[in-house]
Design a protein around this motif. Structure first.
Motif, mmCIF file in Angstrom:
data_model
loop_
_atom_site.group_PDB
_atom_site.id
_atom_site.type_symbol
_atom_site.label_atom_id
_atom_site.label_comp_id
_atom_site.label_asym_id
_atom_site.label_seq_id
_atom_site.Cartn_x
_atom_site.Cartn_y
_atom_site.Cartn_z
ATOM 1 N N ILE A 141 0.851 -1.190 0.000
ATOM 2 C CA ILE A 141 0.000 0.000 0.000
ATOM 3 C C ILE A 141 0.888 1.241 0.000
ATOM 4 N N VAL A 142 0.707 2.097 -0.984
ATOM 5 C CA VAL A 142 1.548 3.288 -1.151
ATOM 6 C C VAL A 142 0.874 4.499 -0.520
ATOM 7 N N THR A 143 1.617 5.212 0.326
ATOM 8 C CA THR A 143 1.138 6.450 0.943
ATOM 9 C C THR A 143 2.172 7.546 0.731
ATOM 10 N N SER A 144 1.771 8.783 1.010
ATOM 11 C CA SER A 144 2.672 9.933 0.926
ATOM 12 C C SER A 144 2.767 10.576 2.308
ATOM 13 N N ARG A 145 3.943 10.553 2.908
ATOM 14 C CA ARG A 145 4.139 11.112 4.251
ATOM 15 C C ARG A 145 4.707 12.521 4.151
ATOM 16 N N GLY A 146 4.051 13.469 4.833
ATOM 17 C CA GLY A 146 4.507 14.850 4.806
ATOM 18 C C GLY A 146 5.789 15.041 5.595
ATOM 19 N N LEU A 180 7.542 15.602 0.671
ATOM 20 C CA LEU A 180 6.790 14.364 0.861
ATOM 21 C C LEU A 180 7.688 13.185 0.556
ATOM 22 N N GLU A 181 7.478 12.087 1.270
ATOM 23 C CA GLU A 181 8.215 10.875 0.945
ATOM 24 C C GLU A 181 7.242 9.726 0.724
ATOM 25 N N ARG A 182 7.615 8.874 -0.194
ATOM 26 C CA ARG A 182 6.863 7.658 -0.485
ATOM 27 C C ARG A 182 7.050 6.671 0.670
ATOM 28 N N VAL A 183 5.955 6.243 1.285
ATOM 29 C CA VAL A 183 6.018 5.214 2.320
ATOM 30 C C VAL A 183 5.158 4.043 1.858
ATOM 31 N N VAL A 184 5.782 2.885 1.709
ATOM 32 C CA VAL A 184 5.096 1.691 1.227
ATOM 33 C C VAL A 184 4.917 0.720 2.389
ATOM 34 N N PHE A 185 3.677 0.381 2.675
ATOM 35 C CA PHE A 185 3.342 -0.592 3.711
ATOM 36 C C PHE A 185 3.202 -1.959 3.035
ATOM 37 N N SER A 186 4.054 -2.914 3.424
ATOM 38 C CA SER A 186 4.114 -4.205 2.744
ATOM 39 C C SER A 186 3.760 -5.357 3.673
ATOM 40 N N VAL A 194 11.000 -4.268 -6.357
ATOM 41 C CA VAL A 194 11.215 -3.078 -7.181
ATOM 42 C C VAL A 194 12.163 -2.104 -6.489
ATOM 43 N N ASP A 195 13.127 -1.571 -7.246
ATOM 44 C CA ASP A 195 14.041 -0.542 -6.744
ATOM 45 C C ASP A 195 13.282 0.783 -6.670
ATOM 46 N N LEU A 196 13.121 1.320 -5.469
ATOM 47 C CA LEU A 196 12.348 2.541 -5.261
ATOM 48 C C LEU A 196 13.213 3.784 -5.064
ATOM 49 N N SER A 197 14.482 3.697 -5.385
ATOM 50 C CA SER A 197 15.417 4.780 -5.079
ATOM 51 C C SER A 197 15.267 6.006 -5.972
ATOM 52 N N ASP A 198 14.307 5.996 -6.904
ATOM 53 C CA ASP A 198 14.102 7.174 -7.743
ATOM 54 C C ASP A 198 13.543 8.342 -6.945
ATOM 55 N N LEU A 199 12.994 8.058 -5.742
ATOM 56 C CA LEU A 199 12.376 9.094 -4.921
ATOM 57 C C LEU A 199 12.624 8.752 -3.457
ATOM 58 N N ARG A 200 12.681 9.774 -2.608
ATOM 59 C CA ARG A 200 12.832 9.522 -1.183
ATOM 60 C C ARG A 200 11.721 8.573 -0.736
ATOM 61 N N HIS A 201 12.080 7.528 0.032
ATOM 62 C CA HIS A 201 11.087 6.517 0.360
ATOM 63 C C HIS A 201 11.424 5.792 1.660
ATOM 64 N N ARG A 202 10.414 5.113 2.188
ATOM 65 C CA ARG A 202 10.555 4.190 3.311
ATOM 66 C C ARG A 202 9.651 2.994 3.040
ATOM 67 N N LEU A 215 -4.447 2.102 4.559
ATOM 68 C CA LEU A 215 -5.311 2.139 3.380
ATOM 69 C C LEU A 215 -6.121 3.430 3.338
ATOM 70 N N LEU A 216 -6.591 3.886 4.498
ATOM 71 C CA LEU A 216 -7.294 5.168 4.549
ATOM 72 C C LEU A 216 -6.379 6.300 4.114
ATOM 73 N N ALA A 217 -5.137 6.289 4.598
ATOM 74 C CA ALA A 217 -4.176 7.319 4.204
ATOM 75 C C ALA A 217 -3.920 7.288 2.715
ATOM 76 N N SER A 218 -3.780 6.099 2.156
ATOM 77 C CA SER A 218 -3.491 5.962 0.731
ATOM 78 C C SER A 218 -4.590 6.569 -0.126
ATOM 79 N N CYS A 219 -5.811 6.650 0.410
ATOM 80 C CA CYS A 219 -6.956 7.198 -0.315
ATOM 81 C C CYS A 219 -7.299 8.628 0.096
ATOM 82 N N SER A 220 -6.496 9.232 0.983
ATOM 83 C CA SER A 220 -6.839 10.541 1.551
ATOM 84 C C SER A 220 -6.293 11.673 0.699
#
Length: 363
Positions: A141-146, A180-186, A194-202, A215-220
Motif C-alpha cells: 500500500i503506497v502512501t505519501s508522508r509529509g 513528501l516521501e513515499r512510504v510503502v506498507f508491505s 522493485v528498486d524505489l530509489s528514484d524518490l525519497r522513500h521508506r 489504506l485510509l491514508a493511501s486514499c486521503s
C-alpha cells in the motif's frame, strides 16, 4: 464488426515476450494499481476476471502494489473471494453518500474521512489477517508522508506545504522528496522486488493494526479528506494519498529481474499514459514512457470506446460537482459505465486465448 474496447500496450522487452509466449499468468510478478478515484470503476470487470479466474490458477508469488483506489483494488484482490469483493467495491464506491451541512453541495473533508473509514472497516471486517497472510499475494500500500511543514496537517501549513511541493516538483521530481516521501506498507513475506530509489522513500511492515489506517491514508486526497496521523509501526507524521508521490506508480520495474527469472508487470489501467505523480498531471512531458516501463504491459480502454460512455468520458471526481445533490443521476451514469466496461473483460479473455497472436502496441 464491433470495435474492441480494450487496447494492450507494452514496453520493448514486454512486447518481445508477448510475441513469443502470449499473455500467461506464470510470467506476471507484479500487478500495479493506479490512483485515479472513480476512473478505477471501469477496471472492475477486468479485476474480477484477472483475480477471480486468470491469476487464480498460478502458484508463484505475485506482488500487488497500489495507491489510493488502486490500493483498495489490490487489497480486494487478496481476499478469499475476490470476485465478490470487486463487485462490492464497485457498488460501495458508486453508492457513497454523505449528509451535507446546510447550504453545501459537497461534504467537508472530516465527513468524507469519517465515512470512508467506516466503509473500510465494514468492507474488510474479519478478513484482514487472512489477506495479509495470503499464500501467494504480497500487498503493498503506497502512501505519501509529509515532511517539515507538511509533517502535521493545518489550515495554513497544508496549503503552504503543497504550494511548495508543487513548485519544487515542477523543477525536478526528485525535489518532491523535500516535502513528501513515499512510504510503502508491505505485507509479510517476500520483499517488494522493485528498486524505489528514484524518490525519497521508506518501507514499513503492513500489519493487522496498521492496515486500515494505511489504506485510509493511501486514499486521503489532500483537502478532500483529512490526513491520517501517526500510523502504528510507521514514522510519525501526516500521511496522505499515495497518488501524490505515485499517481500511476511509474516505478523502476526492470529491477524486478535482477538475479531472478524474467518477469512482467501487469497494469490494468484507465489510460495509456503512466504519469509519475499527481503533481505531474499538467506536466505533459512527464507522461511519456521511459525505460522504467520496459517490462510493463498496460491494459487500457480504447479512447474511441471511452467516447461512447456518458458525457464521452470515464467516471471521475468532476461528476460529484456535476451532479451535486442529484445522487441518483450520478449513480445511474456510473453504473452504466461499469456495465459497459464488461467489454474490457471480454476483450481481455479474447487476448489471452489468442496466445502470441494477440495485438500489442508500443507503450
Amino acid at each position: 464488426m464491433t470495435t474492441p474496447a480494450l487496447r494492450i500496450y507494452a514496453g520493448r522487452s514486454a512486447r518481445a515476450h508477448l510475441a513469443e509466449h502470449g499473455l500467461r499468468p506464470q510470467d506476471v510478478r507484479v500487478v500495479a494499481g493506479a490512483a485515479g478515484g472513480p476512473k478505477g470503476l471501469v477496471l472492475g470487470p477486468m479485476d474480477r476476471y484477472l483475480f477471480g479466474q486468470w491469476l487464480a490458477g498460478s502458484t508463484h508469488t505475485v506482488h500487488l502494489a497500489g495507491a489510493s483506489i488502486g490500493a483498495w483494488r489490490m487489497a480486494t484482490a487478496a481476499l478469499a473471494d475476490p470476485r465478490a469483493g470487486f463487485a462490492r467495491l464497485t457498488e460501495d464506491y458508486i453508492a457513497q453518500t454523505y449528509e451535507l451541512d446546510p447550504g453545501r453541495t459537497l461534504p467537508n473533508a472530516a465527513q468524507v474521512s469519517r465515512g470512508f473509514e467506516q466503509e473500510l472497516r465494514a468492507f474488510f471486517d474479519g478478513q484482514v489477517e487472512a489477506l495479509l497472510a495470503h499464500p501467494r499475494y504480497r500487498l503493498h500500500i503506497v502512501t505519501s508522508r509529509g515532511r517539515h511543514v507538511l509533517g502535521r496537517e493545518g489550515r495554513v501549513r497544508t496549503p503552504l506545504g503543497y504550494a511548495g511541493a508543487l513548485l519544487s516538483n515542477a523543477l525536478s521530481r526528485r525535489t518532491l522528496g523535500a516535502w513528501l516521501e513515499r512510504v510503502v506498507f508491505s505485507s509479510p513475506g517476500e520483499a517488494l522486488p522493485v528498486d524505489l530509489s528514484d524518490l525519497r522513500h521508506r518501507q514499513v511492515r503492513l500489519t493487522a493494526e496498521n492496515f486500515r489506517p494505511a489504506l485510509l491514508a493511501s486514499c486521503s486526497i489532500p483537502f478532500a479528506l483529512k490526513a491520517v496521523h501517526d500510523i502504528p509501526g510507521a514514522p510519525p507524521g501526516a500521511y496522505w494519498d499515495g497518488g501524490i508521490t505515485d499517481y500511476h506508480l511509474h516505478w523502476n520495474y526492470p529491477s524486478i529481474n535482477r538475479g531472478a527469472a524474467p518477469g512482467l508487470v501487469l497494469y490494468p489501467h484507465f489510460q495509456k499514459a503512466v504519469v509519475p505523480g499527481w503533481l505531474d498531471k499538467s506536466l505533459k512531458h512527464r507522461h511519456h514512457a521511459t525505460p522504467f516501463l520496459d517490462n510493463v504491459m498496460v491494459l487500457a480502454p480504447d479512447p474511441a470506446w471511452v467516447r461512447t460512455l456518458p458525457h464521452g468520458k470515464l467516471p471521475d471526481r468532476s461528476d460529484f460537482k456535476r451532479y451535486a445533490t442529484d445522487l441518483a443521476g450520478r449513480m445511474a451514469v456510473w453504473r452504466r459505465a461499469v456495465a459497459e466496461s464488461e467489454r474490457l473483460a471480454d476483450d481481455l479473455a479474447v487476448a489471452v486465448a489468442a496466445g502470441p497472436r494477440l495485438t500489442v502496441e508500443p507503450l
